[in-house]
Design a protein around this motif. Structure first.
Motif, PDB file in Angstrom:
ATOM      1  N   LEU A   1     -32.392  38.692  24.136  1.00 24.56           N
ATOM      2  CA  LEU A   1     -32.161  38.189  22.842  1.00 24.56           C
ATOM      3  C   LEU A   1     -32.771  36.761  22.672  1.00 24.56           C
ATOM      4  O   LEU A   1     -33.686  36.771  21.703  1.00 24.56           O
ATOM      5  N   TYR A   2     -32.781  35.990  23.590  1.00 22.48           N
ATOM      6  CA  TYR A   2     -33.359  34.552  23.254  1.00 22.48           C
ATOM      7  C   TYR A   2     -34.798  34.690  23.564  1.00 22.48           C
ATOM      8  O   TYR A   2     -35.554  34.004  23.273  1.00 22.48           O
ATOM      9  N   THR A   3     -35.215  35.979  24.419  1.00 23.99           N
ATOM     10  CA  THR A   3     -36.606  36.061  24.735  1.00 23.99           C
ATOM     11  C   THR A   3     -37.519  36.793  23.681  1.00 23.99           C
ATOM     12  O   THR A   3     -38.652  36.616  23.067  1.00 23.99           O
ATOM     13  N   PHE A   4     -36.956  38.011  23.063  1.00 27.54           N
ATOM     14  CA  PHE A   4     -37.432  38.911  22.170  1.00 27.54           C
ATOM     15  C   PHE A   4     -36.609  39.323  21.087  1.00 27.54           C
ATOM     16  O   PHE A   4     -37.297  39.786  19.774  1.00 27.54           O
ATOM     17  N   GLY A   5     -35.590  38.539  20.729  1.00 26.92           N
ATOM     18  CA  GLY A   5     -34.719  38.800  19.622  1.00 26.92           C
ATOM     19  C   GLY A   5     -35.334  37.975  18.441  1.00 26.92           C
ATOM     20  O   GLY A   5     -35.954  36.920  18.318  1.00 26.92           O
ATOM     21  N   SER A   6     -34.920  38.137  17.103  1.00 22.09           N
ATOM     22  CA  SER A   6     -35.322  37.606  16.044  1.00 22.09           C
ATOM     23  C   SER A   6     -34.315  36.346  15.981  1.00 22.09           C
ATOM     24  O   SER A   6     -33.432  36.166  16.555  1.00 22.09           O
ATOM     25  N   GLU A   7     -34.701  35.377  14.945  1.00 19.48           N
ATOM     26  CA  GLU A   7     -33.777  34.293  14.640  1.00 19.48           C
ATOM     27  C   GLU A   7     -32.362  34.670  14.141  1.00 19.48           C
ATOM     28  O   GLU A   7     -31.573  34.017  14.544  1.00 19.48           O
TER      29      GLU A   7
ATOM     30  N   VAL B   1     -34.071  45.453  18.733  1.00 16.33           N
ATOM     31  CA  VAL B   1     -34.564  44.226  19.297  1.00 16.33           C
ATOM     32  C   VAL B   1     -35.941  44.264  19.618  1.00 16.33           C
ATOM     33  O   VAL B   1     -36.284  45.374  19.827  1.00 16.33           O
ATOM     34  N   GLY B   2     -37.066  43.525  18.849  1.00 14.03           N
ATOM     35  CA  GLY B   2     -38.453  43.626  18.930  1.00 14.03           C
ATOM     36  C   GLY B   2     -38.844  44.646  17.910  1.00 14.03           C
ATOM     37  O   GLY B   2     -37.983  44.654  16.868  1.00 14.03           O
ATOM     38  N   GLN B   3     -39.706  45.551  18.546  1.00 15.08           N
ATOM     39  CA  GLN B   3     -40.397  46.678  17.445  1.00 15.08           C
ATOM     40  C   GLN B   3     -40.141  47.915  18.499  1.00 15.08           C
ATOM     41  O   GLN B   3     -39.434  48.020  19.426  1.00 15.08           O
ATOM     42  N   GLU B   4     -39.932  48.938  17.590  1.00 15.48           N
ATOM     43  CA  GLU B   4     -39.771  50.420  18.066  1.00 15.48           C
ATOM     44  C   GLU B   4     -40.758  50.476  19.129  1.00 15.48           C
ATOM     45  O   GLU B   4     -42.193  50.230  18.921  1.00 15.48           O
ATOM     46  N   GLY B   5     -40.490  51.096  20.098  1.00  9.10           N
ATOM     47  CA  GLY B   5     -41.398  51.330  21.317  1.00  9.10           C
ATOM     48  C   GLY B   5     -41.498  50.172  22.415  1.00  9.10           C
ATOM     49  O   GLY B   5     -42.142  50.393  23.269  1.00  9.10           O
TER      50      GLY B   5
ATOM     51  N   GLY C   1     -38.727  49.344  23.871  1.00 11.84           N
ATOM     52  CA  GLY C   1     -37.558  49.405  24.713  1.00 11.84           C
ATOM     53  C   GLY C   1     -37.890  49.156  26.115  1.00 11.84           C
ATOM     54  O   GLY C   1     -37.186  48.621  27.053  1.00 11.84           O
ATOM     55  N   TRP C   2     -38.874  49.640  26.767  1.00  9.99           N
ATOM     56  CA  TRP C   2     -39.462  49.988  28.052  1.00  9.99           C
ATOM     57  C   TRP C   2     -39.822  48.520  28.676  1.00  9.99           C
ATOM     58  O   TRP C   2     -39.222  47.871  29.874  1.00  9.99           O
ATOM     59  N   THR C   3     -40.403  47.887  27.927  1.00  9.19           N
ATOM     60  CA  THR C   3     -40.851  46.281  27.916  1.00  9.19           C
ATOM     61  C   THR C   3     -39.466  45.311  28.329  1.00  9.19           C
ATOM     62  O   THR C   3     -39.388  44.907  29.352  1.00  9.19           O
ATOM     63  N   ILE C   4     -38.773  45.560  27.401  1.00 12.02           N
ATOM     64  CA  ILE C   4     -37.306  44.782  27.607  1.00 12.02           C
ATOM     65  C   ILE C   4     -36.490  45.148  28.770  1.00 12.02           C
ATOM     66  O   ILE C   4     -36.110  44.364  29.136  1.00 12.02           O
ATOM     67  N   ALA C   5     -36.662  46.596  28.932  1.00  6.81           N
ATOM     68  CA  ALA C   5     -35.673  47.008  29.871  1.00  6.81           C
ATOM     69  C   ALA C   5     -36.291  46.373  31.179  1.00  6.81           C
ATOM     70  O   ALA C   5     -35.363  46.179  32.125  1.00  6.81           O
TER      71      ALA C   5
END
Length: 386
Positions: A101-107, A227-231, A233-237
């Motif tokens: 969340l603190y890396t990819f999430g919105s404010e 979280v982030g944008q569609e697609g 998820g793999w980067t975040i995972a």
């Protein structure tokens, strides 16, 4: 790499040790000492106690609510926590979704979710594995279909630890089936009270209920929970799993278990038993030292501002294998004292109480967080170019 602690770090260790001595609740300390798992009340009470000190999120940067500790201070804290007989915290909020969340999430997402994790108020679980998507996680089938201001989620997750406790799940879902598998995955936050979501228990080989199946039937999830944008998820995972594998190594807790075993040697029935136990523990300590030096290198690199790399896979491999070997030694050294399965009071030395249960549970540690066979492939690719 300097292995000497500074005077400030030594003072920091003293202050943490004193706090642990004065504040770890007796019932939680006893539960840890007899090898039992904490129930939900104990787990949340411990995490809220740490949260009240600002220490639950010890790995977080200061600007997001962490205490501003260096990697060395975090290492010292974990050592003292384990040495005091205090349990580790649940990793799902603090070590996994929080950094996401603190890396990819919105404010808005940071403001909404981070404070509850910091205070130990919100319990999370991880929706990754599926019946046909474990180590091959990219083949997951759980689908999220966009419908105006929400997604409809359908599918199934399995081996979901603490889903029966959790308030929220962070979940990998498929939002696009027309692209490469990894590119069609997204990362959603799902309220566990949402209609259409069902949790079914799985009782594992240790006799405990900490795993679950989770079923989704038209579960309605607001778009703002993406979280982030569609697609992405793999980067975040991949980012999240690197953090998870580093914590799974469990160096501090292995130290605690070996030291407890050493303290029980005098209770063994014969001199032969004692000599064999000493020899076996010496071998385990040598391997722990090697693991710890690898961990030191990671700590030193982190203090220099370098990101986690493939060494997280190495830590995960060696740490989990050593956990299994220590648990096996505990059963075999304890002999008959290790046979009781669910006793409140030990038969013989307390350290051997429920040792067989712990041995059974840790058969899974080389699988969860990404099986060790897969981690060896990661190392072969990242370090050897194979």
């Amino acid at each position: 790499m300097n292995l000497d602690f500074s005077n400030d770090e030594k003072e920091f260790r003293k202050s943490i040790r004193q706090w642990m001595k004065e504040n770890v609740p007796d019932d939680i300390r006893r539960c840890t000492a007899r090898g039992a798992m904490l129930d939900k009340n104990m787990q949340q009470r411990w995490e809220r106690l740490l949260g009240s000190q600002g220490w639950l999120t010890s790995t977080w940067p200061e600007q997001f609510g962490g205490p501003g500790w260096s990697a060395t201070q975090r290492y010292i804290f974990d050592q003292e926590r384990a040495s005091a007989g205090a349990p580790p915290t649940s990793p799902f909020g603090v070590a996994m979704v929080g950094p996401v969340l603190y890396t990819f999430g919105s404010e808005a997402q940071k403001e909404r979710w981070l404070p509850g994790i910091q205070r130990g108020e919100t319990l999370w679980c991880q929706g990754y594995s599926e019946p046909n998507a474990g180590s091959d996680l990219a083949s997951l089938k759980t689908r999220a279909t966009r419908n105006g201001d929400h997604y409809l989620v359908n599918g199934q997750k399995i081996w979901t630890t603490q889903a029966h406790w959790a308030d929220m799940m962070f979940c990998l879902v498929r939002t696009d089936s027309t692209v490469k598998q990894q590119q069609g995955i997204s990362f959603l936050l799902i309220d566990m009270k949402t209609p259409g979501l069902e949790v079914r228990p799985i009782y594992s080989i240790d006799g405990h209920h900490h795993l679950n199946e989770v079923y989704f039937s038209d579960v309605k999830v607001p778009v703002e929970n993406l979280v982030g944008q569609e697609g992405m998820g793999w980067t975040i995972a991949k980012f999240l799993l690197t953090h998870e594998r580093t914590t799974i190594a469990g160096v501090a807790d292995i130290h605690y278990e070996i030291n407890r075993l050493k303290s029980a040697i005098d209770a063994l029935p014969t001199e032969t038993d004692k000599q064999l136990a000493v020899r076996r523990l010496a071998g385990l300590e040598v391997d722990l030292m090697a693991l710890e030096y690898t961990n030191f290198r990671t700590v030193a690199a982190t203090d220099e501002g370098k990101p986690f790399g493939p060494e997280s896979s190495g830590l995960k491999i060696k740490g989990t294998e050593l956990q299994q070997r220590v648990s096996q030694a505990m059963v075999e050294i304890g002999g008959l004292m290790s046979l009781p399965w669910d006793n409140e009071e030990p038969i013989g030395e307390q350290i051997f109480n429920q040792a067989s249960r712990r041995y059974n549970f840790l058969r899974a540690c080389t699988i969860y967080g990404g099986s060790n066979e897969i981690q060896k492939n990661v190392l072969a690719k990242m370090l050897l170019g194979l």
